[in-house]
Motif scaffolding. Structure first.
Motif, mmCIF file in Angstrom:
data_model
loop_
_atom_site.group_PDB
_atom_site.id
_atom_site.type_symbol
_atom_site.label_atom_id
_atom_site.label_comp_id
_atom_site.label_asym_id
_atom_site.label_seq_id
_atom_site.Cartn_x
_atom_site.Cartn_y
_atom_site.Cartn_z
ATOM 1 N N MET A 2 -10.360 -27.377 38.562
ATOM 2 C CA MET A 2 -10.888 -26.485 37.535
ATOM 3 C C MET A 2 -10.369 -25.064 37.723
ATOM 4 O O MET A 2 -9.955 -24.416 36.765
ATOM 5 N N THR A 3 -10.382 -24.583 38.966
ATOM 6 C CA THR A 3 -9.886 -23.225 39.196
ATOM 7 C C THR A 3 -8.403 -23.147 38.887
ATOM 8 O O THR A 3 -7.942 -22.221 38.216
ATOM 9 N N PHE A 4 -7.657 -24.152 39.358
ATOM 10 C CA PHE A 4 -6.225 -24.124 39.083
ATOM 11 C C PHE A 4 -5.966 -24.178 37.589
ATOM 12 O O PHE A 4 -5.077 -23.498 37.073
ATOM 13 N N GLY A 22 -7.885 -23.011 35.266
ATOM 14 C CA GLY A 22 -8.158 -21.676 34.738
ATOM 15 C C GLY A 22 -6.985 -20.744 34.950
ATOM 16 O O GLY A 22 -6.628 -19.965 34.066
ATOM 17 N N VAL A 23 -6.353 -20.851 36.119
ATOM 18 C CA VAL A 23 -5.214 -19.986 36.410
ATOM 19 C C VAL A 23 -4.011 -20.376 35.554
ATOM 20 O O VAL A 23 -3.432 -19.555 34.849
ATOM 21 N N LEU A 54 -9.703 -28.090 30.921
ATOM 22 C CA LEU A 54 -10.897 -27.263 30.791
ATOM 23 C C LEU A 54 -11.726 -27.658 29.573
ATOM 24 O O LEU A 54 -12.952 -27.641 29.609
#
Lengths: 293, 257
Positions: free
Chosen positions: A109-111, A113-114, A176
């Motif tokens: 999820m963080t990746f 977002g990036v 996402l």
């Protein structure tokens, strides 16, 4: 009315007439810098700066060069939306229900977002360094197998090269967008299993009907995301690909001079396509609201 | 009903390869410096005055965009939520409208209309800040709207009013602190977008970070690769902050691609 003398009621009476003051900056700003410029484009596309209304500029959009630009822009957006839709849903599905280590999910999820925000000029550089004529992957592939991508019709700087590059921000955006919908699927899967549904029944009768609307909504967002993109395409092709945003950019920088009305018509065409896409998205969202509970 | 474990690993590994290989290739390219020291691409970037000037300009633009967006959205969203639900629909509609007008079209329309003869409105600085303010609205609205709903500011406002607080006190001591995570979450996303923005700033002639990156790419390929990684790290920082303050609350949409 016993509540009339509570402080909030008194306050309401006192400020009631001034309520609109809270909205003035917002509505003033959006009118001045969003609505009026857009209306200006529409008027420009209908008049070309002359006092008479004419459809000639909008009709000029049917000339081969512009028709091709719309076609390419739409095809690129559709191809990357579908491609990213498929890969994104597979990735999200694998990460949610595939029995992989739990730590993988927040990382994904963080990746996502990036990477969904890593677009434009630096993304074009990264792909030139990978798949450009002397990019790492191109060179390694040639050294390992003797196969040179560029001798076999591949180029990073045409439609498909651009599509592969766009996927770098499109796939994470899909992850996402679709993960919340996939998460609700878990409950349904258990319910279907406990009622004795087969895998086929589960997919055709339960999962797909539930996913249909969020899926369509996500694909529309992806389409719009790619349709308006300018920087990535410009940096990768040096503005040598016939896309609508590129044409508008050329008109603005004076590299080509369309008549004023024609430039406006090109821009209005983009807004029309985006409005259709966005309208459909809102429609999906309203329909999908029932399932989101 | 669940994917098999083996195929899940396969999908994730293939995905990881697609996402990591371009970064590795960029790193490798940025380190291919021939006879010069290994990190010379990076040191040449970090010592170039253009780099810091453009980074500073973009940072200023991002801060200004967030400030403008917040000043516009918070009062409107808060007041609509509190007192005028009918207006809320309009605030929401106008806030999301920038999605329909891509940045390149927005700047084209603005320049066409206000480009000359509109006094202060014709100043490129006014136009770029206005355009960035517009771009930031969908993200800030979503975030703040979610924030307004999740903390029940209606009750808190009533309580503050009944205790005799005035509006300045309510805004500064009730609304803003309660919206802090929402504001920060939206703000970091806007930061990530504006820091790499290219279309609008290049059309209006500003040497932002995005424009600097493109110009570097035209003359110094290795330095450009180093810049791409620096930019990736910057996005990572902003999005990381966003995730940290805003767990599970994802804002999305087309932006300054």
């Amino acid at each position: 009315m016993t509540g009339i003398n509570t402080p909030s009621a008194r306050h309401r009476r006192r400020t009631g007439r001034l309520d609109w003051i809270w909205f003035v900056p917002f509505f003033g700003f959006t009118l001045l810098f969003l609505v009026i410029p857009t209306i200006g484009l529409i008027i420009g596309s209908l008049t070309g700066g002359h006092p008479r209304v004419t459809l000639k500029y909008l009709a000029q959009l049917s000339q081969p060069q512009f028709l091709d630009a719309y076609r390419t822009s739409i095809a690129l957006s559709a191809a990357t939306a579908l491609g990213a839709g498929l890969v994104g849903i597979l990735l999200a599905w694998a990460a949610i229900g595939g029995g992989l280590p739990k730590a993988l999910r927040p990382l994904l999820m963080t990746f996502s977002g990036v990477a969904s925000n890593f677009a434009g000029i630096p993304l074009a550089f990264a792909f030139t360094a990978s798949l450009g004529p002397v990019g790492m992957i191109t060179v390694l592939l040639q050294q390992a197998t003797g196969y040179n991508l560029y001798h076999h019709g591949f180029s990073l700087f045409n439609f498909w090269g651009l599509a592969i590059t766009y996927l770098y921000f499109q796939i994470p955006l899909m992850v996402l967008l679709i993960t919340p919908a996939l998460e609700t699927l878990g409950r349904w899967s258990e319910a279907a299993a406990s009622l004795g549904a087969s895998r086929w029944q589960y997919w055709t009768r339960v999962a797909l009907p539930i996913l249909r609307i969020p899926l369509a909504g996500a694909l529309l967002v992806l389409f719009g995301n790619s349709f308006g993109a300018y920087a990535t395409a410009y940096a990768l092709t040096s503005g040598m690909i016939n896309l609508i945003p590129i044409l508008i950019g050329q008109e603005m920088t004076g590299n080509v001079l369309f008549s004023p009305g024609l430039g406006d018509a090109l821009a209005v065409g983009m807004v029309v396509v985006m409005s259709v896409v966005f309208g459909l998205y809102l429609l999906m969202n309203r329909k999908g609201g029932r399932w989101a509970q | 009903m669940r994917p098999a474990r083996g195929s899940s690993w396969l999908v994730v590994l293939l995905g990881a390869a697609y996402f990591i290989l371009p970064l590795v290739a960029t790193l490798q390219f940025s380190l291919q410096t021939g006879t010069r020291p290994l990190f010379s691409a990076y040191s040449s970037i970090l010592t170039a005055s253009g780099f810091w000037a453009s980074l500073g300009l973009s940072l200023f633009m991002a801060l200004a965009a967030v400030a403008i967006g917040l000043l516009l959205i918070i009062p409107a969203a808060y007041w609509a939520y509190l007192r005028a639900p009918k207006v809320r629909t309009w605030v929401e509609f106008l806030s999301i409208l920038p999605f329909v007008v891509p940045p390149i079209v927005l700047v084209f329309g603005m320049v066409g209309l206000y480009g000359n003869g509109f006094g202060p409105l014709s100043s490129p600085m006014v136009l770029i800040l206005a355009a960035y303010g517009v771009i930031s609205m969908p993200y800030l609205f979503r975030s703040i709207d979610n924030g307004l709903r999740s903390v029940d500011l209606r009750t808190l406002t009533q309580a503050a009013l009944s205790l005799g607080a005035g509006w300045p006190v309510i805004l500064l001591r009730i609304v803003l602190p309660n919206l802090r995570t929402a504001i920060l979450g939206g703000a970091f996303l806007v930061f990530a977008l504006i820091m790499g923005e290219y279309a609008i700033s290049s059309m209006l002639g500003f040497n932002t970070f995005g424009v600097y990156m493109l110009l570097t790419g035209q003359t110094r390929a290795h330095a450009a690769a180093a810049l791409a990684l620096i930019s990736f790290a910057l996005v990572w920082v902003f999005v990381g902050f966003m995730h940290a303050v805003n767990r599970g609350n994802i804002t999305f949409g087309p932006g300054a691609r």
